[in-house]
Design an enzyme around this catalytic site. Structure first.
Site, mmCIF file in Angstrom:
data_model
loop_
_atom_site.group_PDB
_atom_site.id
_atom_site.type_symbol
_atom_site.label_atom_id
_atom_site.label_comp_id
_atom_site.label_asym_id
_atom_site.label_seq_id
_atom_site.Cartn_x
_atom_site.Cartn_y
_atom_site.Cartn_z
ATOM 1 C CB CYS A 80 -0.982 -0.035 1.170
ATOM 2 S SG CYS A 80 -2.354 1.141 0.988
ATOM 3 C CG HIS A 195 -4.337 -3.317 2.327
ATOM 4 N ND1 HIS A 195 -3.465 -2.986 3.336
ATOM 5 C CD2 HIS A 195 -4.925 -2.171 1.938
ATOM 6 C CE1 HIS A 195 -3.528 -1.682 3.554
ATOM 7 N NE2 HIS A 195 -4.398 -1.165 2.714
ATOM 8 C CD GLU A 197 -2.722 -6.736 4.614
ATOM 9 O OE1 GLU A 197 -3.005 -5.610 5.072
ATOM 10 O OE2 GLU A 197 -2.054 -6.897 3.561
#
Length: 226
Positions: A80, A195, A197
Site C-alpha cells: 500500500c 492489501h 493480507e
C-alpha cells in the site's frame, strides 16, 4: 525463516504479521536495525500520508536500514503506502522524497472529472479514494511473484497512485478510469498497492510467492556463508 515487518509507527503491522504466520513463517514486527538486516525478507507496510511516513522513517533511521537491506539483496515488499515509499517522490501535500529504490513518483487520482488529464486520462468520474475490489491484469505472468496464480480481484484503498519511470518495473495493473499501477518489481524489490493480507486467496498467493522468494534467497545466502 523470519520476515521482518518494519515498525516505524505507521502501517497495518499486525494484520500483515498474522498473514505471514498463517503461511507458516515467523512475522517479526520490529524497528530494530539488526533484526531487519538479519531477516530473510523485509515487509514495509504503510497507511496514511507519504510525507509523514518518510519523516517517521528518517527520524528512526529506518530509511537507511531499509535501503541497506535492499542493497544487500534481501527481498523487500512494500505494501500500500509502503509500495509508494519505494519510489523517488510523491506529490502528496507538496513534493516529498521517497526511498528512491525504484524510479517514479506517486500522483493523486484526478477524481470528479471526465475526459483526459495530463497523467494519462480519466474515463468518467472517479471517486477518491479508490476503495474496493478491482481486478488485476498481469503484465509479466512469468515473474516469480506471479507464479502459479491467475488474474483476479484484490482490495485497494488509496488516493494516490504510482507512475513508474520504467515500464519493465510494472508487473500488474488494475483499471480505475485508466491503468493503475498495482504490482511492481525489480530484482529483489517488490511492491503491491493493494492489501494482499485482505485480498482473499489471490492476495495470500502473492504473499506466499514473496515468502518463497525470501526463503530461496535465505538458503542461497547460507550456502555462500558456508
Amino acid at each position: 525463516m523470519t520476515i521482518a515487518i518494519v515498525d516505524y509507527g505507521m502501517g497495518n503491522l499486525h494484520s500483515v504479521s498474522k498473514a505471514v504466520e498463517r503461511l507458516g513463517f515467523e512475522g517479526l514486527v520490529t524497528g530494530d536495525a539488526d533484526a531487519i538486516l538479519g531477516a530473510d525478507g523485509v515487509v514495509l507496510p504503510g497507511v496514511g500520508a507519504f510525507g509523514d511516513a518518510m519523516e517517521h522513517l528518517r527520524a528512526s533511521g529506518l530509511d537507511g536500514v531499509v535501503r541497506q537491506a535492499a542493497d544487500g539483496g534481501t527481498p523487500l515488499l512494500g505494501i500500500c503506502l509502503g509500495m509508494q515509499l519505494l519510489f523517488g517522490e510523491s506529490e502528496e501535500h507538496g513534493r516529498n522524497a521517497g526511498l528512491g529504490l525504484l524510479p517514479g513518483r506517486a500522483v493523486r487520482f484526478a477524481g470528479g472529472s471526465a475526459g483526459a488529464d495530463a497523467e494519462g486520462g480519466v474515463r468518467g468520474s472517479l471517486k477518491v479514494p479508490h476503495m474496493g475490489w478491482n481486478r488485476l491484469e498481469f503484465l509479466q505472468p512469468d515473474n516469480p511473484l506471479l507464479a502459479g496464480l491467475e488474474e483476479g480481484h484484490v482490495y485497494f484503498v488509496h488516493s494516490y497512485h504510482v507512475l513508474p519511470e520504467r515500464k519493465e518495473d510494472l508487473l500488474a495493473v488494475t483499471d480505475y478510469g485508466h491503468p493503475v499501477t498495482a504490482i511492481v518489481g525489480r530484482g529483489n524489490v517488490y511492491g503491491m498497492q493493494f492489501h494482499p493480507e485482505k485480498s482473499g486467496e489471490l492476495g495470500m498467493g502473492l504473499l506466499r510467492n514473496f515468502l518463497a522468494l525470501a526463503e530461496r534467497a535465505g538458503v542461497e545466502g547460507d550456502r555462500r556463508l558456508g
